[in-house]
Design a protein around this motif. Structure first.
Motif, PDB file in Angstrom:
ATOM      1  N   ALA A  26       0.823  -1.215   0.000  1.00 35.71           N
ATOM      2  CA  ALA A  26       0.000   0.000   0.000  1.00 35.71           C
ATOM      3  C   ALA A  26       0.858   1.267   0.000  1.00 35.71           C
ATOM      4  O   ALA A  26       0.583   2.224  -0.728  1.00 35.71           O
ATOM      5  CB  ALA A  26      -0.920  -0.017   1.216  1.00 35.71           C
ATOM      6  N   ILE A  27       1.910   1.256   0.791  1.00 31.99           N
ATOM      7  CA  ILE A  27       2.752   2.454   0.842  1.00 31.99           C
ATOM      8  C   ILE A  27       3.671   2.457  -0.360  1.00 31.99           C
ATOM      9  O   ILE A  27       4.359   1.475  -0.629  1.00 31.99           O
ATOM     10  CB  ILE A  27       3.609   2.465   2.121  1.00 31.99           C
ATOM     11  CG1 ILE A  27       2.713   2.520   3.340  1.00 31.99           C
ATOM     12  CG2 ILE A  27       4.561   3.663   2.114  1.00 31.99           C
ATOM     13  CD1 ILE A  27       3.474   2.351   4.622  1.00 31.99           C
ATOM     14  N   GLY A  28       3.660   3.547  -1.073  1.00 32.94           N
ATOM     15  CA  GLY A  28       4.530   3.609  -2.246  1.00 32.94           C
ATOM     16  C   GLY A  28       4.526   5.009  -2.815  1.00 32.94           C
ATOM     17  O   GLY A  28       4.308   5.991  -2.087  1.00 32.94           O
ATOM     18  N   PHE A 111       4.947   0.957 -15.847  1.00 32.19           N
ATOM     19  CA  PHE A 111       5.352   2.380 -15.779  1.00 32.19           C
ATOM     20  C   PHE A 111       5.619   2.850 -14.356  1.00 32.19           C
ATOM     21  O   PHE A 111       6.331   3.824 -14.144  1.00 32.19           O
ATOM     22  CB  PHE A 111       4.349   3.302 -16.499  1.00 32.19           C
ATOM     23  CG  PHE A 111       2.978   3.347 -15.923  1.00 32.19           C
ATOM     24  CD1 PHE A 111       2.676   4.202 -14.876  1.00 32.19           C
ATOM     25  CD2 PHE A 111       1.964   2.541 -16.423  1.00 32.19           C
ATOM     26  CE1 PHE A 111       1.405   4.249 -14.344  1.00 32.19           C
ATOM     27  CE2 PHE A 111       0.679   2.584 -15.891  1.00 32.19           C
ATOM     28  CZ  PHE A 111       0.401   3.445 -14.847  1.00 32.19           C
ATOM     29  N   TYR A 112       5.055   2.135 -13.373  1.00 23.03           N
ATOM     30  CA  TYR A 112       5.329   2.474 -11.962  1.00 23.03           C
ATOM     31  C   TYR A 112       6.825   2.328 -11.699  1.00 23.03           C
ATOM     32  O   TYR A 112       7.444   3.158 -11.036  1.00 23.03           O
ATOM     33  CB  TYR A 112       4.530   1.516 -11.092  1.00 23.03           C
ATOM     34  CG  TYR A 112       4.477   1.832  -9.620  1.00 23.03           C
ATOM     35  CD1 TYR A 112       3.463   2.620  -9.087  1.00 23.03           C
ATOM     36  CD2 TYR A 112       5.413   1.310  -8.737  1.00 23.03           C
ATOM     37  CE1 TYR A 112       3.393   2.879  -7.727  1.00 23.03           C
ATOM     38  CE2 TYR A 112       5.353   1.570  -7.382  1.00 23.03           C
ATOM     39  CZ  TYR A 112       4.336   2.357  -6.884  1.00 23.03           C
ATOM     40  OH  TYR A 112       4.271   2.613  -5.538  1.00 23.03           O
ATOM     41  N   SER A 113       7.412   1.277 -12.259  1.00 24.00           N
ATOM     42  CA  SER A 113       8.833   1.058 -12.006  1.00 24.00           C
ATOM     43  C   SER A 113       9.673   2.149 -12.679  1.00 24.00           C
ATOM     44  O   SER A 113      10.769   2.449 -12.225  1.00 24.00           O
ATOM     45  CB  SER A 113       9.261  -0.334 -12.468  1.00 24.00           C
ATOM     46  OG  SER A 113       9.372  -0.379 -13.851  1.00 24.00           O
ATOM     47  N   SER A 330       4.589  -6.381  -4.898  1.00 23.99           N
ATOM     48  CA  SER A 330       3.196  -6.849  -4.835  1.00 23.99           C
ATOM     49  C   SER A 330       2.528  -6.766  -6.198  1.00 23.99           C
ATOM     50  O   SER A 330       1.558  -7.459  -6.465  1.00 23.99           O
ATOM     51  CB  SER A 330       2.406  -6.032  -3.821  1.00 23.99           C
ATOM     52  OG  SER A 330       2.098  -4.764  -4.341  1.00 23.99           O
ATOM     53  N   LEU A 331       3.044  -5.913  -7.076  1.00 21.05           N
ATOM     54  CA  LEU A 331       2.455  -5.814  -8.414  1.00 21.05           C
ATOM     55  C   LEU A 331       2.872  -6.992  -9.293  1.00 21.05           C
ATOM     56  O   LEU A 331       2.171  -7.369 -10.213  1.00 21.05           O
ATOM     57  CB  LEU A 331       2.860  -4.489  -9.075  1.00 21.05           C
ATOM     58  CG  LEU A 331       2.060  -3.266  -8.625  1.00 21.05           C
ATOM     59  CD1 LEU A 331       2.767  -1.981  -9.005  1.00 21.05           C
ATOM     60  CD2 LEU A 331       0.657  -3.264  -9.219  1.00 21.05           C
ATOM     61  N   LEU A 332       4.038  -7.542  -9.019  1.00 19.73           N
ATOM     62  CA  LEU A 332       4.504  -8.657  -9.850  1.00 19.73           C
ATOM     63  C   LEU A 332       3.958 -10.003  -9.375  1.00 19.73           C
ATOM     64  O   LEU A 332       3.712 -10.909 -10.177  1.00 19.73           O
ATOM     65  CB  LEU A 332       6.045  -8.691  -9.880  1.00 19.73           C
ATOM     66  CG  LEU A 332       6.670  -9.736 -10.807  1.00 19.73           C
ATOM     67  CD1 LEU A 332       6.176  -9.578 -12.238  1.00 19.73           C
ATOM     68  CD2 LEU A 332       8.194  -9.639 -10.789  1.00 19.73           C
TER      69      LEU A 332
HETATM   70  N1  PHE Z   1      -0.374   1.449  -3.370  1.00 20.26           N
HETATM   71  C1  PHE Z   1       0.814   1.757  -4.073  1.00 20.26           C
HETATM   72  C2  PHE Z   1       1.179   3.201  -3.820  1.00 20.26           C
HETATM   73  O1  PHE Z   1       0.546   3.887  -3.077  1.00 20.26           O
HETATM   74  C3  PHE Z   1       0.695   1.541  -5.537  1.00 20.26           C
HETATM   75  C4  PHE Z   1       0.199   0.215  -5.894  1.00 20.26           C
HETATM   76  C5  PHE Z   1      -0.934   0.118  -6.597  1.00 20.26           C
HETATM   77  C6  PHE Z   1       0.855  -0.908  -5.488  1.00 20.26           C
HETATM   78  C7  PHE Z   1      -1.455  -1.105  -6.891  1.00 20.26           C
HETATM   79  C8  PHE Z   1       0.347  -2.126  -5.788  1.00 20.26           C
HETATM   80  C9  PHE Z   1      -0.811  -2.222  -6.476  1.00 20.26           C
HETATM   81  O2  PHE Z   1       2.115   3.671  -4.385  1.00 20.26           O
END
Ligand code: PHE
Length: 453
Positions: A26-28, A111-113, A330-332
């Motif tokens: 969740a934290i990111g 794209f998050y990475s 957690s996304l992978l």
């Molecule tokens: N929750 C993560 C964040 O706040 C992003 C995320 C989204 C991670 C979906 C995993 C799945 O950055």
């Protein structure tokens, strides 16, 4: 049908390690990069209040639903949906809802990475003292230079994805649990040091007031929708991540209590990130509403002027990297679990193949900031397009699917059995919110994103 051997039977070693992993997911970037800038853009405290309401009426009920389906199904999200649907004598095609969630998590990771890898580059830039005494224009230049250099971005993104693949390939216990055990506490300590710094050196009372003393005249309808969308993103919902982590959840752990803890800690961290960032922004007379650039273009200016700025800037960006890394893991995981269960390949191979595909997709995102900036789909570059369809389409729809499935399709007695709270007030409050309030709130976001309302 999935093979029974892989996901089934794997469980978190303890309740706490699960809670840590889910909090890590969740934290990111959502907490440290996105929450402060959308709060800045939407006027501060009034927005924060709406966001808190969204977490309560949409976030927590859906998280409970996801954990429940995951634990009941004990597979990757697609097969968990299917197993739970079949048990309640519903169509097995519900698996598509899970499949779309996994696929959109995969796309988001691509794209998050890339954004996370900017933070990685910034950690090294900060450590080298690059931001010391730089003007706003010069700091802006550093960011533009990064965006115009595919080589640099590819390099850092390869590291980011490589690390993610490595941990996930090692499995839940040897990889995920080990990494999270160290990364999350390290991140928390860094954040607390930074808040302490901001109390000492920043305009703390001004930052505090900005976050906590609401002025409703600053809140727009769009702000409300942004808050709702962010509630999903920040809690890692609708992408199969929390459902996947639920699949490894031991039976005796309380889902209600876990969901509340995860949501409360995630929110507290977002607020702490705000408290670390805004006082520094105010103390340096920088604009609060500077959008996505707040983290990469505004903060380094502030750090560059502070005593011990090099040190704290390095800590800060390292913390962003740690926070993002526990999310990329957690996304992978759902994709790898799906591949392992369906394609009869080993975890290592599944992680590696996924990594290669992600890296290639990431290339499209990276190039969309430079060489491919002219190539567009529906008027958007690859990066914007990926972001747009996931944030505005698959996320709300995925959330809606969870709410409808759990609220209307799964038999009530299974819900009660899984939650272990009997037929009490707590259950009915949750059930009622999930059936009625959550879907309506989501539809509102969805239609507004499409420009229909
Ligand atoms: N929750 C993560 C964040 O706040 C992003 C995320 C989204 C991670 C979906 C995993 C799945 O950055």
């Amino acid at each position: 049908m999935p093979s029974q051997s892989q996901t089934k039977g794997v469980q978190w070693s303890s309740r706490w390690i699960f809670i840590l992993a889910a909090i890590g997911s969740a934290i990111g970037l959502g907490n440290i990069w996105k929450f402060p800038y959308i709060t800045g853009e939407n006027g501060g405290a009034a927005f924060v209040l709406v966001y808190l309401i969204c977490i309560s009426i949409v976030g927590i009920p859906i998280m409970i639903g996801e954990l429940l389906v995951g634990r009941r199904g004990r597979h990757n999200p697609a097969d968990s949906y299917q197993a739970v649907a079949i048990e309640s004598k519903r169509s097995p095609h519900w698996r598509w809802a899970g499949f779309i969630a996994v696929a959109s998590g995969f796309l988001i990771l691509s794209f998050y990475s890339v954004i996370a890898s900017w933070a990685l580059e910034y950690t090294f830039l900060a450590a080298r003292g690059t931001f010391t005494d730089q003007s706003a224009a010069e700091v802006g230049n550093i960011f533009s230079q990064l965006l115009s250099s595919p080589k640099t971005m590819i390099f850092w993104n390869t590291l980011m994805l490589g690390g993610t693949v490595l941990v996930i390939a090692r499995g839940v216990k040897k990889g995920l649990e080990k990494a999270i055990q160290y990364l999350l506490p390290a991140m928390l300590i860094l954040l607390l040091i930074l808040v302490g710094y901001s109390i000492g050196e920043g305009a703390f009372s001004q930052g505090f007031e900005f976050l906590f003393s609401p002025d409703f005249s600053k809140l727009s309808a769009e702000g409300i929708l942004v808050a709702l969308g962010h509630a999903f993103f920040t809690l890692s919902l609708a992408m199969g991540c929390i459902m996947m982590y639920g699949a490894y959840l031991p039976k005796r752990v309380s889902i209600f209590r876990s969901a509340c803890i995860i949501a409360i800690v995630d929110t507290a961290i977002a607020l702490l990130a705000g408290l670390a960032i805004f006082p520094v922004v105010f103390a340096n007379g920088l604009p609060v509403a500077s959008g996505p650039g707040l983290l990469f273009q505004t903060l380094p200016i502030a750090f560059g002027q502070m005593p011990f700025g090099t040190f704290f800037a390095t800590l800060f960006f390292a913390m962003v990297v740690f926070a993002a890394f526990t999310s990329t893991l957690s996304l992978l995981e759902p994709t790898v679990a799906w591949v392992v269960e369906h394609k009869a390949v080993s975890r290592v191979k599944a992680a590696l193949i996924s990594g290669i595909i992600l890296w290639s997709l990431g290339l499209a995102s990276i190039l969309s900031f430079n060489h491919w900036s002219e190539i567009t789909i529906f008027g958007k570059t690859f990066f914007d397009f990926f972001d747009y369809i996931t944030a505005n389409l698959t996320l709300p729809l995925g959330g809606l699917a969870v709410a409808l499935f759990v609220g209307w399709f799964v038999q009530q007695r299974y819900l009660q059995e899984e939650l272990g709270v009997g037929n009490g007030k707590c259950f009915h409050l949750w059930y009622c919110v999930l059936r009625y309030i959550t879907p309506i709130a989501i539809l509102l976001v969805f239609f507004s994103a499409l420009g229909i309302i």
